[in-house]
Design an enzyme around this catalytic site. Structure first.
Site, PDB file in Angstrom:
ATOM      1  N   HIS A 385       0.801  -1.231   0.000  1.00 51.53           N
ATOM      2  CA  HIS A 385       0.000   0.000   0.000  1.00 51.53           C
ATOM      3  C   HIS A 385       0.826   1.269   0.000  1.00 51.53           C
ATOM      4  O   HIS A 385       0.267   2.363   0.142  1.00 51.53           O
ATOM      5  CB  HIS A 385      -0.921   0.059   1.221  1.00 51.53           C
ATOM      6  CG  HIS A 385      -1.947  -1.019   1.281  1.00 51.53           C
ATOM      7  ND1 HIS A 385      -3.233  -0.859   0.824  1.00 51.53           N
ATOM      8  CD2 HIS A 385      -1.871  -2.284   1.743  1.00 51.53           C
ATOM      9  CE1 HIS A 385      -3.909  -1.979   1.018  1.00 51.53           C
ATOM     10  NE2 HIS A 385      -3.101  -2.857   1.568  1.00 51.53           N
ATOM     11  N   LYS A 578      -9.282  13.264   4.976  1.00 52.75           N
ATOM     12  CA  LYS A 578      -8.402  12.102   4.946  1.00 52.75           C
ATOM     13  C   LYS A 578      -7.380  12.313   6.044  1.00 52.75           C
ATOM     14  O   LYS A 578      -7.331  13.402   6.643  1.00 52.75           O
ATOM     15  CB  LYS A 578      -7.697  11.959   3.588  1.00 52.75           C
ATOM     16  CG  LYS A 578      -7.060  13.271   3.086  1.00 52.75           C
ATOM     17  CD  LYS A 578      -6.414  13.112   1.708  1.00 52.75           C
ATOM     18  CE  LYS A 578      -7.362  13.300   0.548  1.00 52.75           C
ATOM     19  NZ  LYS A 578      -7.471  12.156  -0.354  1.00 52.75           N
ATOM     20  N   ARG A 579      -6.560  11.284   6.359  1.00 44.34           N
ATOM     21  CA  ARG A 579      -5.521  11.496   7.358  1.00 44.34           C
ATOM     22  C   ARG A 579      -4.661  12.706   6.963  1.00 44.34           C
ATOM     23  O   ARG A 579      -4.464  12.978   5.771  1.00 44.34           O
ATOM     24  CB  ARG A 579      -4.648  10.240   7.498  1.00 44.34           C
ATOM     25  CG  ARG A 579      -5.366   9.105   8.200  1.00 44.34           C
ATOM     26  CD  ARG A 579      -5.770   9.484   9.613  1.00 44.34           C
ATOM     27  NE  ARG A 579      -4.611   9.565  10.462  1.00 44.34           N
ATOM     28  CZ  ARG A 579      -4.255   8.623  11.347  1.00 44.34           C
ATOM     29  NH1 ARG A 579      -4.989   7.543  11.507  1.00 44.34           N
ATOM     30  NH2 ARG A 579      -3.189   8.779  12.091  1.00 44.34           N
ATOM     31  N   LYS A 584      -0.020  14.186   1.503  1.00 38.93           N
ATOM     32  CA  LYS A 584      -1.383  14.432   1.010  1.00 38.93           C
ATOM     33  C   LYS A 584      -1.637  15.927   0.786  1.00 38.93           C
ATOM     34  O   LYS A 584      -2.625  16.332   0.200  1.00 38.93           O
ATOM     35  CB  LYS A 584      -2.410  13.867   1.987  1.00 38.93           C
ATOM     36  CG  LYS A 584      -2.353  12.340   2.132  1.00 38.93           C
ATOM     37  CD  LYS A 584      -3.375  11.837   3.136  1.00 38.93           C
ATOM     38  CE  LYS A 584      -3.250  10.355   3.436  1.00 38.93           C
ATOM     39  NZ  LYS A 584      -3.819   9.492   2.375  1.00 38.93           N
ATOM     40  N   THR A 689      -9.033   6.058  -2.008  1.00 43.29           N
ATOM     41  CA  THR A 689     -10.328   5.424  -2.247  1.00 43.29           C
ATOM     42  C   THR A 689     -11.462   6.418  -2.026  1.00 43.29           C
ATOM     43  O   THR A 689     -12.547   6.245  -2.586  1.00 43.29           O
ATOM     44  CB  THR A 689     -10.525   4.195  -1.326  1.00 43.29           C
ATOM     45  OG1 THR A 689     -10.071   4.530  -0.021  1.00 43.29           O
ATOM     46  CG2 THR A 689      -9.759   3.008  -1.843  1.00 43.29           C
ATOM     47  N   LYS A 693     -15.307   7.476  -3.833  1.00 45.66           N
ATOM     48  CA  LYS A 693     -16.567   7.699  -3.106  1.00 45.66           C
ATOM     49  C   LYS A 693     -17.185   9.046  -3.484  1.00 45.66           C
ATOM     50  O   LYS A 693     -18.397   9.153  -3.692  1.00 45.66           O
ATOM     51  CB  LYS A 693     -16.323   7.639  -1.590  1.00 45.66           C
ATOM     52  CG  LYS A 693     -15.831   6.269  -1.116  1.00 45.66           C
ATOM     53  CD  LYS A 693     -15.299   6.282   0.321  1.00 45.66           C
ATOM     54  CE  LYS A 693     -14.518   5.003   0.597  1.00 45.66           C
ATOM     55  NZ  LYS A 693     -13.744   5.048   1.857  1.00 45.66           N
TER      56      LYS A 693
HETATM   57  C1  F55 Z   1      -1.413   1.984   8.874  1.00 46.24           C
HETATM   58  C2  F55 Z   1      -0.389   1.536   9.664  1.00 46.24           C
HETATM   59  C3  F55 Z   1       0.896   1.590   9.196  1.00 46.24           C
HETATM   60 CL1  F55 Z   1       2.177   1.020  10.189  1.00 46.24          CL
HETATM   61  C4  F55 Z   1       1.199   2.053   7.942  1.00 46.24           C
HETATM   62  C5  F55 Z   1       0.160   2.494   7.146  1.00 46.24           C
HETATM   63  C6  F55 Z   1      -1.133   2.454   7.617  1.00 46.24           C
HETATM   64  C7  F55 Z   1      -2.247   2.937   6.772  1.00 46.24           C
HETATM   65  O1  F55 Z   1      -3.299   3.231   7.303  1.00 46.24           O
HETATM   66  N1  F55 Z   1      -2.033   3.012   5.448  1.00 46.24           N
HETATM   67  C8  F55 Z   1      -2.975   3.371   4.541  1.00 46.24           C
HETATM   68  O2  F55 Z   1      -4.107   3.706   4.867  1.00 46.24           O
HETATM   69  N2  F55 Z   1      -2.615   3.300   3.257  1.00 46.24           N
HETATM   70  C9  F55 Z   1      -3.547   3.617   2.210  1.00 46.24           C
HETATM   71  O3  F55 Z   1      -4.124   2.426   1.713  1.00 46.24           O
HETATM   72  C10 F55 Z   1      -5.196   2.702   0.832  1.00 46.24           C
HETATM   73  C11 F55 Z   1      -5.818   1.396   0.434  1.00 46.24           C
HETATM   74  O4  F55 Z   1      -4.966   0.694  -0.435  1.00 46.24           O
HETATM   75  C12 F55 Z   1      -4.722   3.509  -0.368  1.00 46.24           C
HETATM   76  O5  F55 Z   1      -5.835   3.863  -1.123  1.00 46.24           O
HETATM   77  C13 F55 Z   1      -3.970   4.768   0.076  1.00 46.24           C
HETATM   78  O6  F55 Z   1      -3.380   5.381  -1.044  1.00 46.24           O
HETATM   79  C14 F55 Z   1      -2.885   4.375   1.077  1.00 46.24           C
HETATM   80  O7  F55 Z   1      -2.259   5.530   1.579  1.00 46.24           O
END
Ligand code: F55
Length: 849
Positions: A385, A578-579, A584, A689, A693
């Site tokens: 991811h 978003k976060r 971002k 994602t 939406k």
């Molecule tokens: C959570 C814990 C750790 Cl240690 C590292 C990353 C995350 C996390 O929440 N990552 C995350 O949300 N990644 C996102 O995944 C989505 C689904 O594939 C993507 O759409 C997005 O681009 C990506 O940032």
């Protein structure tokens, strides 16, 4: 096995086994019974919370009946016939994800079972409004962001498509923290969500003892073979808690199994307790329970904490034990294992499952290394991811040595076999070995989890086309040479249209159904293309626009209550939720807002009359230790404070930071957008994602050429999206230029003015924001905010103009909705099933009752 149960018992069971309610009367009977007896409440003290609980328990019963049948159906080849042990089929797909960001369950259960209208009617007779009841439920917030929500969408699609699949995660006592904004700063509040959770079933009989620490002893067994014994460790018990996952329009109800940690039997020290040392006696118990206590709130940074590694192993070991236990009941040969089970690793968090399965096969089941390893490799698939270097997990060798001594040996052996294989195939490339080694030769040595995940899986996928290309040319470049390109594939992310259209935007869903002749599109989203025929239909357009407006009114009301800010629902709603992360680029957004404010201030009253009013809405959590992200939140709030109280500006510009963004707030926010922002530095957002939406709900996107934005553009057409900014192939050179450009670094004058305004104290103490400005001016502007600023504000201008033509705007949004069929998570799951898992649906048995 069912066939062995004597007829009289079966008959008694059948006679009294519970039936699913299907009428309003039956629903009310169940609900009232639960309120009166399960909850011990009466007509006179039944508040909304109790009404929620009663409704939830009634639906829970309904799901459980289908759930029990599904699990039985997926387990036995044919429950009508004498079943041989060898006919036992497994729940093929196991989705290992440390996060499932589920949100609320009741509305989802009502819609997926098709019983919402009956229930709404039923609770109305009892004096309640369904939406009030729904809003009583707390979010199950067991995730950070996109990764966790993706796993939740996948569960919905897996069940809806009748795939036999289980999700495995941890039962965190605390989910992602609740965010409060106090004096413009983020404050984190613990999310203790379990005091009433009707959706979970404790399985106190399903437990696994998990070992940590200890030592490894080599011994020779009777046959003269060298075996490893891992002993003298500490034991913690994993207890299963199950939650039913209903599919939409099907009886298939899958299982989400969450592990909770508790002290192993005998750990509680009675001697200490009896001699009055109460604190010491409960210390072990508390230590055990700490493992599943809290979700780590980092969404992109791995901090290398021992407790996090313990969580990962605890969960992987319990889940694998569970899977293996079920497989062994089938008495099949081990070579059959990969045909019976597919395990998908959601990011590298579950990578320890790879050495764990190898350990089970060689140390406990007595397989030879090569045979075991082949089974391991065929079983696992790994989804990546991120390509951000700071997000790639590494664990220190001494830490793993201490916590999991046997696993470290196995990881070294995996590495040895792998490097020998590489050496044989690339004898001339000596540097390659160091580059691809699972062990990074640093001080201390580190285990590169992503490499272990690639080596231990048969398929590796990225989550959008650009991202899947990028992993092949950057972080996994050498592995493409080693294994060939076929090991790497793309599965572009998707979203479930049940939650993100039907549930979040019921009126739009209904309008679409009225034109398409029913709700079939919720199961086959590509049917949306038929909407394009209505793009010129006056009535349809009117209703489509009215729905968007109503959704904006609803959000405006929410903003009024939550932020005490009045916004005009006819303004252009510009949303970025978003976060919060530098990549971002919420900072780019807020700099753009300040720029807009300065331009408005420059204008004459006459000029202002021509301006398109706008509301800039932000939302999202910052990881508690991520100072730059917290600074961005602070700046947004400070800017909001100034602009919203500037009488000269009025409705022309409002700025809102929505506190505590989560799944259920997203359901209100997303349907209300005109424009949403997906403006990451090109090449950094794997997919995104929420972009999907927003467009599905009739909003347009301003975005960079990044992640799934690119595929959204391909689907909806270039005229229906606002792309801007530099391309990912140019990012490296641009970064370089910030440090080495011959003619120095010239800042766009408009951005310079924004910085000057911040520095002048317009938004409060300038020092608070110096780190944000310096990261651009002094530290190389890693995220290229300055490089993209002009293109960004120019594009925002285009948006104002485009929005000015409401008819054309409406055409763009309707056209876009009709072209979003590709982004259903159903399509996504079909791709995983076909290209990675090799699994077929198991259709639910016809109801014979
Ligand atoms: C959570 C814990 C750790 Cl240690 C590292 C990353 C995350 C996390 O929440 N990552 C995350 O949300 N990644 C996102 O995944 C989505 C689904 O594939 C993507 O759409 C997005 O681009 C990506 O940032």
């Amino acid at each position: 096995v069912e066939a062995s149960i004597p007829e009289p018992q079966r008959a008694a069971w059948k006679k009294f086994s519970k039936k699913e309610f299907s009428t309003k009367d039956e629903f009310q009977a169940e609900t009232v019974q639960h309120i009166e007896t399960t909850l011990a409440r009466s007509l006179f003290n039944c508040d909304e919370a109790a009404a929620y609980s009663g409704t939830a328990l009634a639906f829970r019963d309904r799901l459980v009946i289908a759930w029990n049948k599904t699990q039985q159906n997926q387990t036995f080849a044919d429950p009508k016939q004498k079943v041989h042990e060898s006919d036992v089929k497994l729940n093929k797909v196991a989705d290992l994800s440390l996060e499932f960001l589920m949100g609320r369950a009741l509305d989802n259960a009502m819609l997926n079972t098709g019983m919402k209208d009956i229930a709404a009617d039923g609770v109305s007779d009892l004096g309640f409004r369904m939406e009030d009841i729904i809003s009583q439920e707390r979010d199950a917030a067991l995730g950070n962001g996109g990764l966790g929500r993706l796993a939740a969408c996948f569960l919905d699609s897996l069940a809806s498509l009748n795939y036999p699949a289980w999700g495995y995660a941890l039962r965190y006592r605390y989910g992602i923290f609740k965010q409060e904004i106090i004096d413009g700063y983020q404050v984190e509040i613990p999310d203790y969500w379990l005091d009433f959770n009707p959706w979970e079933f404790p399985r106190h009989d399903v437990t696994v003892d998990i070992q940590f620490y200890g030592n490894v002893r080599k011994e020779t067994d009777e046959s003269g073979k060298q075996v490893s014994v891992w002993e003298n460790g500490e034991i913690v018990t994993a207890v299963a808690y199950d939650a039913p996952i209903p599919g939409y329009g099907t009886k298939t109800t899958n299982n989400l199994r969450l592990w909770s940690s508790k002290a192993a039997q005998g750990e509680f020290d009675f001697t200490k307790f009896n001699s009055g040392e109460y604190e010491a006696s409960v210390a072990d118990q508390q230590r055990a329970e700490t493992i599943s206590a809290v979700l780590y709130p980092n969404d992109s940074l791995e901090r290398g904490k021992e407790l996090r590694l313990k969580q990962q192993y605890f969960w992987c070991a319990a889940s694998l034990f569970d899977i293996v236990r079920r497989f062994k009941k089938s008495k099949k040969a081990w070579t059959e294992f990969p045909n019976q089970v597919a395990i998908q690793l959601n990011d590298t968090h579950p990578t320890l499952a790879i050495p764990e399965l190898q350990r089970i096969l060689i140390d406990q089941e007595g397989l030879e290394w090569d045979e075991a390893w082949s089974i391991v490799q065929q079983t696992f698939g790994y989804t990546n991811h991120t390509v951000l270097p700071e997000a790639l997990e590494k664990w220190s060798v001494p830490l793993i040595q201490h916590l999991l001594p046997r696993h470290l040996q196995i990881i070294y052996d995996i590495n040895l076999h792998f490097l020998q294989f590489v050496e044989r195939n690339f004898p001339k490339d000596r540097d390659m070995l160091g580059r691809v080694s699972i062990i990074e030769e640093s001080q201390p040595k580190m285990v590169r989890m992503a490499y272990l995940a690639v080596i231990g899986s048969h398929k590796v996928n990225g989550v959008a086309e650009l991202h899947s290309d990028l992993i092949k040319t950057t972080i996994f470049k050498d592995f493409v040479r080693i294994y060939g390109p076929d090991k790497f594939t793309n599965v572009t992310n998707g979203i479930t249209p049940r939650r993100w259209l039907h549930q979040a935007n019921p009126r739009l869903s209904q309008l679409i159904a009225s034109k398409l002749g029913g709700y079939e599109f919720l199961k086959d989203l590509t049917l949306l293309h038929k909407l394009e025929a209505y793009v010129d239909d006056k009535e349809f357009r009117k209703e489509f626009q009215a729905i968007k407006h109503a959704n904006k009114v609803r959000l405006a009301e929410y903003i009024k209550t939550a932020n005490k800010v009045t916004v005009n629902p006819s303004s252009l709603f510009d949303i970025q939720v978003k976060r919060i992360h530098e990549y971002k680029r919420q900072q780019l957004n807020i700099f753009g807002v300040i720029h807009r404010y300065l331009e408005l201030k420059d204008m004459s009253a006459e000029e202002r009359k021509k301006v398109q009013p706008r509301v800039s809405i932000f939302g999202g959590k910052a990881a508690p230790g991520y100072w730059m992200a917290k600074t961005i939140i602070h700046l947004v709030n400070q800017v909001a404070q100034v602009i919203n109280n500037d009488a000269e500006i009025g409705d022309l510009l409002k700025v809102v930071f929505l506190e505590d963004y989560n799944v259920s707030k997203a359901e209100i926010i997303i349907p209300a957008s005109d424009i949403s922002e997906h403006i990451s530095t090109a090449g950094t957002e794997a997919s995104g994602t929420s972009n999907m939406k927003f467009v599905l709900n009739g909003g347009l996107v301003i975005g960079t050429c990044d992640g799934a934005n690119i595929e959204i553009t391909r689907e909806v057409g270039e005229d229906n999206i606002f792309l801007f900014g530099n391309l990912s192939e140019d990012v490296e050179d641009l970064r370089h230029a910030h440090f080495y450009s011959a003619d120095g670094f010239r800042l766009d004058p408009a951005l310079q003015r924004v910085f000057d305004t911040i520095k002048s104290g317009t938004f409060g103490d300038a020092n608070s924001f110096s780190a944000l400005i310096n990261s651009i001016l002094e530290h190389g502007d890693y995220y290229l905010v300055s490089d993209d600023f002009k293109s960004y504000v120019d594009t925002q201008k285009l948006i104002d103009e485009a929005y000015g033509n409401q008819e054309e705007w409406l055409t763009k949004t309707i056209t876009s909705v009709s072209r979003m069929g590709f982004f259903s998570s159903d399509r996504c799951i079909e791709e995983y099933a076909e290209a990675i898992w090799n699994v077929e649906p198991v259709l639910p048995k016809e109801d014979t009752a």
